[in-house]
Scaffold this active site. Structure first.
Site, PDB file in Angstrom:
ATOM      1  N   GLY A  69      38.668  36.540  39.061  1.00  0.00           N
ATOM      2  CA  GLY A  69      39.030  34.956  39.129  1.00  0.00           C
ATOM      3  C   GLY A  69      40.366  34.316  38.542  1.00  0.00           C
ATOM      4  N   THR A  70      40.491  34.705  37.727  1.00  0.00           N
ATOM      5  CA  THR A  70      42.111  33.709  37.183  1.00  0.00           C
ATOM      6  C   THR A  70      42.581  34.763  37.256  1.00  0.00           C
ATOM      7  OG1 THR A  70      39.966  33.983  34.902  1.00  0.00           O
ATOM      8  CG2 THR A  70      42.881  32.843  34.545  1.00  0.00           C
ATOM      9  N   ASN A 147      31.356  24.995  39.002  1.00  0.00           N
ATOM     10  CA  ASN A 147      30.793  26.615  37.707  1.00  0.00           C
ATOM     11  C   ASN A 147      29.736  25.767  37.069  1.00  0.00           C
ATOM     12  OD1 ASN A 147      33.084  25.776  37.389  1.00  0.00           O
ATOM     13  ND2 ASN A 147      32.894  26.238  35.469  1.00  0.00           N
ATOM     14  N   GLN A 175      32.118  30.919  42.096  1.00  0.00           N
ATOM     15  CA  GLN A 175      30.488  31.177  41.862  1.00  0.00           C
ATOM     16  C   GLN A 175      29.466  31.021  43.120  1.00  0.00           C
ATOM     17  OE1 GLN A 175      29.026  30.508  38.710  1.00  0.00           O
ATOM     18  NE2 GLN A 175      30.412  30.568  37.465  1.00  0.00           N
ATOM     19  N   SER A 195      35.461  37.052  41.755  1.00  0.00           N
ATOM     20  CA  SER A 195      35.507  37.725  40.922  1.00  0.00           C
ATOM     21  C   SER A 195      34.017  38.329  40.810  1.00  0.00           C
ATOM     22  CB  SER A 195      35.193  36.971  39.445  1.00  0.00           C
ATOM     23  OG  SER A 195      35.474  37.527  38.207  1.00  0.00           O
ATOM     24  N   HIS A 197      32.328  39.663  38.534  1.00  0.00           N
ATOM     25  CA  HIS A 197      30.909  39.923  37.337  1.00  0.00           C
ATOM     26  C   HIS A 197      30.361  38.573  37.244  1.00  0.00           C
ATOM     27  CE1 HIS A 197      32.956  36.448  34.621  1.00  0.00           C
ATOM     28  NE2 HIS A 197      33.713  36.426  35.189  1.00  0.00           N
ATOM     29  N   THR A 233      48.245  51.353  38.773  1.00  0.00           N
ATOM     30  CA  THR A 233      47.430  52.235  39.739  1.00  0.00           C
ATOM     31  C   THR A 233      45.777  50.935  39.526  1.00  0.00           C
ATOM     32  OG1 THR A 233      48.476  53.682  38.670  1.00  0.00           O
ATOM     33  CG2 THR A 233      45.963  54.200  39.164  1.00  0.00           C
ATOM     34  N   CYS A 320      33.530  28.677  29.309  1.00  0.00           N
ATOM     35  CA  CYS A 320      34.816  29.031  28.670  1.00  0.00           C
ATOM     36  C   CYS A 320      35.192  27.805  27.507  1.00  0.00           C
ATOM     37  CB  CYS A 320      36.064  28.558  29.680  1.00  0.00           C
ATOM     38  SG  CYS A 320      36.692  29.624  30.880  1.00  0.00           S
TER      39      CYS A 320
HETATM   40  N1  PLP Z   1      36.745  30.436  38.745  1.00  0.00           N
HETATM   41  C1  PLP Z   1      35.640  29.339  38.340  1.00  0.00           C
HETATM   42  C2  PLP Z   1      34.533  28.350  39.425  1.00  0.00           C
HETATM   43  C3  PLP Z   1      34.914  30.214  37.224  1.00  0.00           C
HETATM   44  O1  PLP Z   1      33.702  29.447  37.290  1.00  0.00           O
HETATM   45  C4  PLP Z   1      35.390  30.960  36.176  1.00  0.00           C
HETATM   46  C5  PLP Z   1      34.255  31.978  35.407  1.00  0.00           C
HETATM   47  O2  PLP Z   1      33.915  31.009  34.783  1.00  0.00           O
HETATM   48  C6  PLP Z   1      36.625  31.310  36.815  1.00  0.00           C
HETATM   49  C7  PLP Z   1      36.940  31.120  37.481  1.00  0.00           C
HETATM   50  C8  PLP Z   1      37.298  32.906  35.614  1.00  0.00           C
HETATM   51  O3  PLP Z   1      36.214  34.569  36.110  1.00  0.00           O
HETATM   52  P1  PLP Z   1      37.234  35.450  35.754  1.00  0.00           P
HETATM   53  O4  PLP Z   1      36.347  35.294  34.724  1.00  0.00           O
HETATM   54  O5  PLP Z   1      36.568  36.110  36.895  1.00  0.00           O
HETATM   55  O6  PLP Z   1      38.700  34.839  34.755  1.00  0.00           O
END
Ligand code: PLP
Length: 370
Positions: A69-70, A147, A175, A195, A197, A233, A320
């Protein structure tokens, strides 16, 4: 243990794990190679992209694999803005730091960043966007669902307003994807971050949907992978695992929604019955299983640690933020009263949680708070 922090991350689905194994061991050919041994990984890559695209109603060539996601958020906003003449970027004030810190970085480079307020339920109203958008706006980015409190945003209306001013619309759907229906075409989304996970796929893999015709700079320069937009890769085992997990999650959305709603109701009625003084944050229309609770004159950090000692894992806000005892930017933007805001925990149920888990959480919270 009772794991109730599925908005932070989820357990890898067993079918996803099984599908990954072959590509971690026997089928390890580099999909960029022309020889026959690489055919298996090339095919797996193609099929995974097709599965993922169909889950969000995109075309396979509109799906780009990323590390999560980031990265998707960084790429979408920086990669897009750097190709624009217009300088205004509009985001909601309750975005994840992956978006907030990205636009702060753009601001330092001279872009005009504008933040949208939210209602007390954590929702961006279309009128709020109308009051900030102008013809100098290049992109509007509003998350699909928050989130910390789970509120689902009116993305279709927001995208329509953005398009009316010639701006593109990006949504951080980290989310949402795999948990609620996401149809990029129906909603008019130009870029969307996800994302694995968060939907029982592996960590460190995700994707960015980029609608055909939307122009971005590449995220990584190097080889020709991901149509030369994101070199390096490919992580084939993780990509295969993500596709299996997403397909399975999407097929179970309706069933999971009912199950998670039951768990939520059991939790709220149990806490009320035990006369605990709390408010539930977020909108009526929220992510299934995401329950943000603020207990009066309490401390979220203390609650997290006391529950931890009892083998129960929850969060104080977003993962976080868990080291930060300050009221989160999301609760502040929503105007949650101070005497409640400090005592906030987020309980996020997932597919493995049971009614017994919920009863245990109710009993434990009651012991701590009475
Ligand atoms: N965006 C949202 C809304 C999230 O909840 C999160 C993770 O907590 C992220 C982005 C970041 O995703 P990733 O952990 O896959 O980098």
């Amino acid at each position: 243990m009772i794991y109730a922090d599925n908005a932070a991350t989820t357990k890898l689905d067993i079918d996803a794990f099984d599908a990954m194994k072959e590509f971690l061991t026997d089928s390890f050919g580099n999909p960029s190679q022309p020889y026959s041994f690489a055919r298996r990984t090339k095919k797996a890559l193609r099929e995974s992209r097709e599965i993922i695209a169909s889950c969000i109603n995109a075309l396979p060539e509109e799906v780009y694999f990323t590390s999560g996601g980031t990265e998707s958020d960084n790429w979408a906003l920086k990669g897009f803005m750097k190709r624009q003449e217009n300088k205004r970027v509009i985001v909601s004030s309750i975005e994840h730091h992956a978006v907030l810190h990205t636009v702060q970085s753009l601001e330092r480079e001279g872009y005009d960043v504008c933040f949208l307020d939210v209602t007390t339920e954590g929702v961006v109203l279309p009128s709020m966007l109308e009051s900030k958008i102008n013809n100098d706006t290049a992109v509007v980015s509003v998350m699909f669902a928050n989130n910390e409190v789970g509120s689902i945003q009116p993305v279709a209306e927001l995208a329509e307003i953005a398009h009316g001013y010639g701006a593109a619309f990006h949504s951080d759907a980290v989310q949402a994807v795999g948990h609620i229906d996401v149809d990029v075409k129906k909603l008019g989304i130009d870029m969307l971050s996800a994302s694995a996970h968060k939907f029982n796929g592996p960590r460190g893999i995700g994707f960015l949907y980029i609608k055909n015709g939307i122009k971005l700079y590449p995220f990584m320069d190097g080889g020709a992978q991901e149509r030369s937009m994101r070199a390096g890769t490919e992580n084939v085992p993780a990509i295969v695992g993500m596709a299996v997990a997403l397909k399975k999650s999407c097929e179970a959305i309706s069933e999971e929604k009912i199950k998670l709603k039951n768990l939520e109701e059991e939790l709220l009625s149990g806490l009320k019955q035990n006369n605990l003084d709390f408010i539930r944050n977020g909108a009526e229309n929220h992510l299934p299983g995401n329950v943000s609770l603020s207990f009066r004159n309490s401390d979220g950090e203390m609650l997290l640690h006391r529950l931890d000692l009892m083998g129960i894992y929850v969060s104080t806000g977003s993962a976080c933020d868990s080291k930060n005892t300050q009221v989160s930017h999301v609760l502040r933007a929503m105007g949650v009263p101070e005497e409640y805001a400090k005592g906030t925990i987020r309980i996020s149920f997932g597919k493995d949680n049971t009614l017994e888990d919920v009863r245990e959480i109710v009993d434990s919270l009651t012991k701590i708070l009475s």
